[in-house]
Structure formats: C-alpha cells, structure tokens
Design an enzyme around this catalytic site. Structure first.
Site, mmCIF file in Angstrom:
data_model
loop_
_atom_site.group_PDB
_atom_site.id
_atom_site.type_symbol
_atom_site.label_atom_id
_atom_site.label_comp_id
_atom_site.label_asym_id
_atom_site.label_seq_id
_atom_site.Cartn_x
_atom_site.Cartn_y
_atom_site.Cartn_z
ATOM 1 N N LEU A 14 1.810 5.111 14.427
ATOM 2 C CA LEU A 14 0.945 4.200 13.674
ATOM 3 C C LEU A 14 1.787 3.073 13.060
ATOM 4 O O LEU A 14 1.539 1.900 13.312
ATOM 5 C CB LEU A 14 0.199 4.990 12.580
ATOM 6 C CG LEU A 14 -0.757 4.183 11.697
ATOM 7 C CD1 LEU A 14 -1.936 3.646 12.513
ATOM 8 C CD2 LEU A 14 -1.310 5.056 10.550
ATOM 9 N N SER A 15 2.817 3.428 12.282
ATOM 10 C CA SER A 15 3.590 2.424 11.531
ATOM 11 C C SER A 15 4.292 1.434 12.446
ATOM 12 O O SER A 15 4.703 1.770 13.555
ATOM 13 C CB SER A 15 4.657 3.105 10.668
ATOM 14 O OG SER A 15 4.044 3.981 9.772
ATOM 15 N N ASP B 154 -5.623 12.634 6.914
ATOM 16 C CA ASP B 154 -6.210 13.525 5.888
ATOM 17 C C ASP B 154 -5.677 14.954 6.083
ATOM 18 O O ASP B 154 -5.297 15.624 5.128
ATOM 19 C CB ASP B 154 -7.741 13.559 6.004
ATOM 20 C CG ASP B 154 -8.402 12.304 5.437
ATOM 21 O OD1 ASP B 154 -7.716 11.511 4.767
ATOM 22 O OD2 ASP B 154 -9.610 12.132 5.680
ATOM 23 N N GLU C 284 3.500 9.717 5.717
ATOM 24 C CA GLU C 284 2.068 10.041 5.766
ATOM 25 C C GLU C 284 1.325 9.500 4.538
ATOM 26 O O GLU C 284 0.374 10.113 4.054
ATOM 27 C CB GLU C 284 1.852 11.537 5.996
ATOM 28 C CG GLU C 284 2.473 11.948 7.327
ATOM 29 C CD GLU C 284 1.909 13.200 7.941
ATOM 30 O OE1 GLU C 284 0.756 13.539 7.665
ATOM 31 O OE2 GLU C 284 2.640 13.823 8.726
HETATM 32 N N1 CAA Z 1 -11.621 9.122 6.929
HETATM 33 C C1 CAA Z 1 -12.505 8.422 7.685
HETATM 34 N N2 CAA Z 1 -12.596 7.084 7.627
HETATM 35 C C2 CAA Z 1 -11.823 6.433 6.759
HETATM 36 C C3 CAA Z 1 -10.883 7.092 5.936
HETATM 37 C C4 CAA Z 1 -10.802 8.504 6.033
HETATM 38 N N3 CAA Z 1 -9.955 9.203 5.293
HETATM 39 N N4 CAA Z 1 -10.237 6.190 5.186
HETATM 40 C C5 CAA Z 1 -10.752 4.982 5.507
HETATM 41 N N5 CAA Z 1 -11.699 5.139 6.454
HETATM 42 C C6 CAA Z 1 -12.541 4.092 7.054
HETATM 43 C C7 CAA Z 1 -13.403 3.414 5.983
HETATM 44 O O1 CAA Z 1 -14.589 4.125 5.773
HETATM 45 C C8 CAA Z 1 -13.632 2.051 6.592
HETATM 46 O O2 CAA Z 1 -14.645 2.175 7.558
HETATM 47 P P1 CAA Z 1 -15.657 0.965 7.929
HETATM 48 O O3 CAA Z 1 -14.875 -0.048 8.636
HETATM 49 O O4 CAA Z 1 -16.681 1.615 8.804
HETATM 50 O O5 CAA Z 1 -16.213 0.464 6.628
HETATM 51 C C9 CAA Z 1 -12.333 1.772 7.322
HETATM 52 O O6 CAA Z 1 -11.713 3.058 7.558
HETATM 53 C C10 CAA Z 1 -11.381 0.901 6.535
HETATM 54 O O7 CAA Z 1 -11.170 1.511 5.291
HETATM 55 P P2 CAA Z 1 -10.452 0.767 4.085
HETATM 56 O O8 CAA Z 1 -11.129 -0.550 3.838
HETATM 57 O O9 CAA Z 1 -10.338 1.716 2.952
HETATM 58 O O10 CAA Z 1 -9.018 0.462 4.750
HETATM 59 P P3 CAA Z 1 -7.730 -0.229 4.151
HETATM 60 O O11 CAA Z 1 -7.199 -1.160 5.152
HETATM 61 O O12 CAA Z 1 -7.995 -0.713 2.750
HETATM 62 O O13 CAA Z 1 -6.672 0.999 4.120
HETATM 63 C C11 CAA Z 1 -5.516 2.866 3.212
HETATM 64 C C12 CAA Z 1 -6.865 2.137 3.411
HETATM 65 C C13 CAA Z 1 -5.881 4.174 2.513
HETATM 66 C C14 CAA Z 1 -4.555 2.075 2.353
HETATM 67 C C15 CAA Z 1 -4.898 3.171 4.606
HETATM 68 O O14 CAA Z 1 -4.450 1.974 5.233
HETATM 69 C C16 CAA Z 1 -3.744 4.120 4.516
HETATM 70 O O15 CAA Z 1 -3.928 5.331 4.485
HETATM 71 N N6 CAA Z 1 -2.474 3.601 4.519
HETATM 72 C C17 CAA Z 1 -1.301 4.443 4.588
HETATM 73 C C18 CAA Z 1 -0.914 4.652 6.024
HETATM 74 C C19 CAA Z 1 -0.086 5.895 6.214
HETATM 75 O O16 CAA Z 1 -0.353 6.939 5.657
HETATM 76 N N7 CAA Z 1 0.905 5.774 7.068
HETATM 77 C C20 CAA Z 1 1.680 6.885 7.411
HETATM 78 C C21 CAA Z 1 2.261 6.643 8.745
HETATM 79 S S1 CAA Z 1 2.199 8.021 9.759
HETATM 80 C C22 CAA Z 1 3.539 8.925 9.374
HETATM 81 O O17 CAA Z 1 4.131 8.806 8.339
HETATM 82 C C23 CAA Z 1 3.810 9.921 10.418
HETATM 83 C C24 CAA Z 1 5.228 10.226 10.654
HETATM 84 O O18 CAA Z 1 5.743 10.090 11.772
HETATM 85 C C25 CAA Z 1 5.954 10.929 9.560
#
Ligand code: CAA
Length: 379
Positions: free
Chosen positions: A125-126, A240, A363
């Site tokens: 993703l990142s 999640d 995450e």
């Molecule tokens: N479940 C289902 N849908 C979701 C959701 C969830 N938990 N969270 C958001 N959505 C949906 C929303 O309902 C919305 O849907 P619609 O378009 O239909 O309205 C859409 O997604 C956009 O939601 P937001 O407007 O809230 O999105 P945002 O751009 O403001 O971002 C955020 C929200 C929580 C900041 C998100 O970008 C986020 O979690 N960022 C962090 C990313 C992350 O965790 N990265 C980790 C990288 S992976 C990793 O680390 C793995 C590794 O290798 C170790």
C-alpha cells in the site's frame, strides 16, 4: 461476560507457546543481530497452521478463530518480534484479504499455498509519497486489453524480499482519488516487478522491509481483487484486522520485556538485597503487568468482536494504540530496571525496546489510530 479462554483456545495457546519457546526464542538474538530472515522457522510454522490461522481448512488454514490468531501472534512475538510480523502480514493482510475479497479461483490458486505457509505474501500500500495518506497513491494500473499495466514504486513493504505473492494497490486514475484505487495480485517473477532496495532498520531486523518497483508490469485482469475502484475499502478493511495482529505483537514484546525484568530483578543484588525487594522496582513491575493486561484485554475484545461478526474498526485501533504505546513504555522501563546491562546487546531488553518502536508506526501510526477512534466517537 466470560473473559476466559475456551479449552480449544487454551490448547492452541499451549501448542504455540511450546513451539515458540523451543524453536523461535533460541534463534531470536541471531535473527536480529544478523538481520536474517527465519526461513526454517516460517516453514515449521506453516506446517503447524500458523501462517493462515483464521483461514478455513478447505483453503489451507488452521480453521481457528481470531482469538487463537492473536494468542499465536503474542506467543510468537514474545519469542521473536521479527517472526511475529512476518506471520502477521501473511495472515492478516494477505490471507484474510484474499479469503474475504478473492473469487473462488483466486482462493484455490493463491490462498491455499499462502495459508499453508508454502508461499509468503506481502501487502503493498505505502509509497514514497503516500504513507498515512493512503488514498493518495501514485502507482498506476492502466487497463490494456485483458491486463493491467503497473508503473511506480512501493515503500516499506514487509516481506518484500521473500514474498511470492504481492497484493498491490494502484490507481486507475488519480483524478478519481481513493475511488480509483484497485487491488491486484502480482506474482513474483512477473516481468517488470523488482525489489529495488532492502532497508536497514532499528528493530524487527529479521523481517525484510523493501522498496519495490513496477515498470510496465503486466498483470492479468483475472488477478483483480473485487471490483475496479474497490481497492481502498479492501485496504482499510484488511488493516482493521491487521491492526489487531499488531496489537497482539506489541503485547508479546511487552510481555517478553516484563518476564526478563522479573527474572533480572530477582537475581540482581544491590545494597545487599535483590533489587526486586525495593519498592521502586516493585512499582515498575506492577505497572508493567497492569498495562500489559489492559492492552491484552483490548486486543481480545477487538478479536472477539471480529469473531462475532460485529464492527471492530474503532476497537481494533484502540487495541493497537494502547498495546503499541504500552510496549514502548514497558520496554523503556525494562532497560531502566536492567540499568547499564539493559543498554548492551548481551541482554534481550534492548532488542525488545528496538522492536517495540515500529508497532507505533506500521499499519497506521498512533496518530492515525487516534484519528480513526475520534472519527467513530464524533460520528
Ligand atoms: N472500513 C471500510 N471502509 C472504510 C474504512 C474502514 N475501516 N475506513 C475508511 N473507509 C471508507 C470510507 O467509508 C470512505 O468510503 P466512501 O468513499 O464510500 O465514502 C472511504 O473509505 C474514504 O474514507 P476516508 O475519507 O476516511 O479516507 P481518508 O483518505 O481520510 O483516510 C485514513 C482515512 C484512516 C487516514 C486512512 O488513509 C488510513 O488508515 N491511513 C493509514 C494507512 C496505513 O495504515 N498504512 C499502513 C501501511 S500497510 C503496512 O504498514 C503494512 C506493512 O507492510 C507493515
């Protein structure tokens, strides 16, 4: 309200604990010092069903519940946090994702070997310019006949070097914002897919963290997960679940630091008494144990909601936020209890301290967890 484990969960915990103590812990210091991927351990874990704990047996998994999954992650991470994260990514962000969003053919072809531990997966993703702002991806997936053509770079990809299967999130059009993001299964060896760089890290040094590059990388359309534009939701739903796994990893690291501190405090004599006899040390040990139990209970709550089919986004974030900050606090205090010996590499607590830090970052950082929690509180 029953806070106890079922007989099956207890049996599962005893099996994983026994394995972790015999096979994982003795290798942990070398895995860290040599930044060595624990390939042999991961193979054995596959045989025990630990690479697809909550995946049904018909798809190669152990068919256990999420509580068993967090128990397993805690036990493995208590022994070796690097092994814990390799396992966590494969379980939460790859196997669960394909199980939830893959079609039957994708499950048969990709999920079964991943859940059996015969193959390893990574979650891409990142990007260099899209970390917390995961909706702002630049890697493109342009449709061309019966393929998508991937171009761009992914950053900080756990398991990136060893993975056979990559789940890649890419946009079919940046103007569509998060609604353009799509999720593709990309196989290692696909022309145009390469590991560009492996990072050298502070902690979890036995797991690889890589930059991946896609250049005119052609992925068959049949490897699309869900629908075009559904990728952001797929990533969020998967995170999640992933965050519950990282919470369990943090609990495991903190428990390892507490157990080491207890042993050290009983044996270290100063001013004619074991330091465990001093209240200054006893209060630290009491606070460490209390915070770890609180973090574990939050983790079990999130896992249990997931098992019931209830919403758990907020509770998963609460568990990760709490457990990662507890792990950082506990490992810092563990070094304090050890004094100078805590600062040298002959003892395990400095490794636990280095390993704990990333649980506040990957995450979703602690700040992102707070945003998610506040979003749910405020509606
Ligand atoms: N479940 C289902 N849908 C979701 C959701 C969830 N938990 N969270 C958001 N959505 C949906 C929303 O309902 C919305 O849907 P619609 O378009 O239909 O309205 C859409 O997604 C956009 O939601 P937001 O407007 O809230 O999105 P945002 O751009 O403001 O971002 C955020 C929200 C929580 C900041 C998100 O970008 C986020 O979690 N960022 C962090 C990313 C992350 O965790 N990265 C980790 C990288 S992976 C990793 O680390 C793995 C590794 O290798 C170790």
């Amino acid at each position: 309200m029953d806070l106890g484990l079922s007989p099956r969960q207890e049996m599962f915990r005893d099996m994983v604990r026994d394995f972790a103590e015999k096979e994982v812990a003795p290798r942990a210091a070398a895995v860290d010092a040599e930044a060595r991927f624990p390939a042999q351990t991961i193979r054995m874990m596959g045989e025990l069903g630990l690479m697809g704990v909550a995946i049904p047996a018909e798809y190669g998994g152990a068919g256990a519940d999420t509580i068993c999954y967090v128990i397993a992650i805690e036990e493995i991470s208590r022994a070796c946090a690097s092994t814990g994260v390799i396992m966590s990514i494969n379980n939460s962000l790859v196997c669960d994702l394909i199980y939830k969003f893959g079609d039957e053919e994708q499950k048969r072809r990709f999920l079964i070997p991943l859940a059996r531990g015969e193959q390893l997966g990574c979650f891409c993703l990142s990007e260099p310019d899209a970390g917390s702002d995961a909706g702002n991806l630049r890697v493109t997936a342009l449709a061309e006949g019966d393929h998508f053509v991937l171009n761009g770079a992914k950053n900080f990809i756990t398991n990136g070097k060893e993975a056979d299967i990559a789940i890649v999130f890419a946009t079919v059009g940046r103007h569509l914002k998060h609604k353009g993001i799509s999720a593709l299964i990309v196989e290692k060896g696909t022309p145009g897919f390469q590991v560009l760089k492996e990072e050298s890290k502070l902690g979890i040094r036995g797991s690889s963290t890589c930059q991946l590059l896609f250049e005119q990388c052609r992925v068959p359309r049949e490897n699309l997960l869900g629908e075009i534009g559904e990728g952001f939701r797929i990533a969020m739903v998967s995170l999640d679940g992933g965050r519950i796994g990282i919470a369990a990893q943090a609990v495991g690291i903190a428990r390892a630091a507490l157990e080491a501190s207890l042993e050290y405090a009983r044996g270290r004599v100063q001013f004619g008494r074991p330091i465990a006899a001093f209240q200054a040390i006893q209060f630290l040990l009491a606070d460490m144990a209390t915070r770890i139990d609180a973090a574990r209970l939050l983790t079990y709550r999130a896992a249990s909601l997931r098992d019931c089919g209830a919403p758990y986004t907020k509770e998963g974030s609460m568990a990760k936020l709490s457990a990662s900050e507890v792990a950082m606090w506990v490992t810092t205090k563990a070094i304090q209890i050890y004094g100078g010996y805590g600062y040298i590499t002959d003892y395990p607590v400095e490794r636990h301290f280095r390993d704990a830090k990333v649980t506040e970052i990957y995450e979703g950082t602690s700040e992102i967890q707070r945003l998610v929690i506040a979003g749910h509180l405020l509606g």
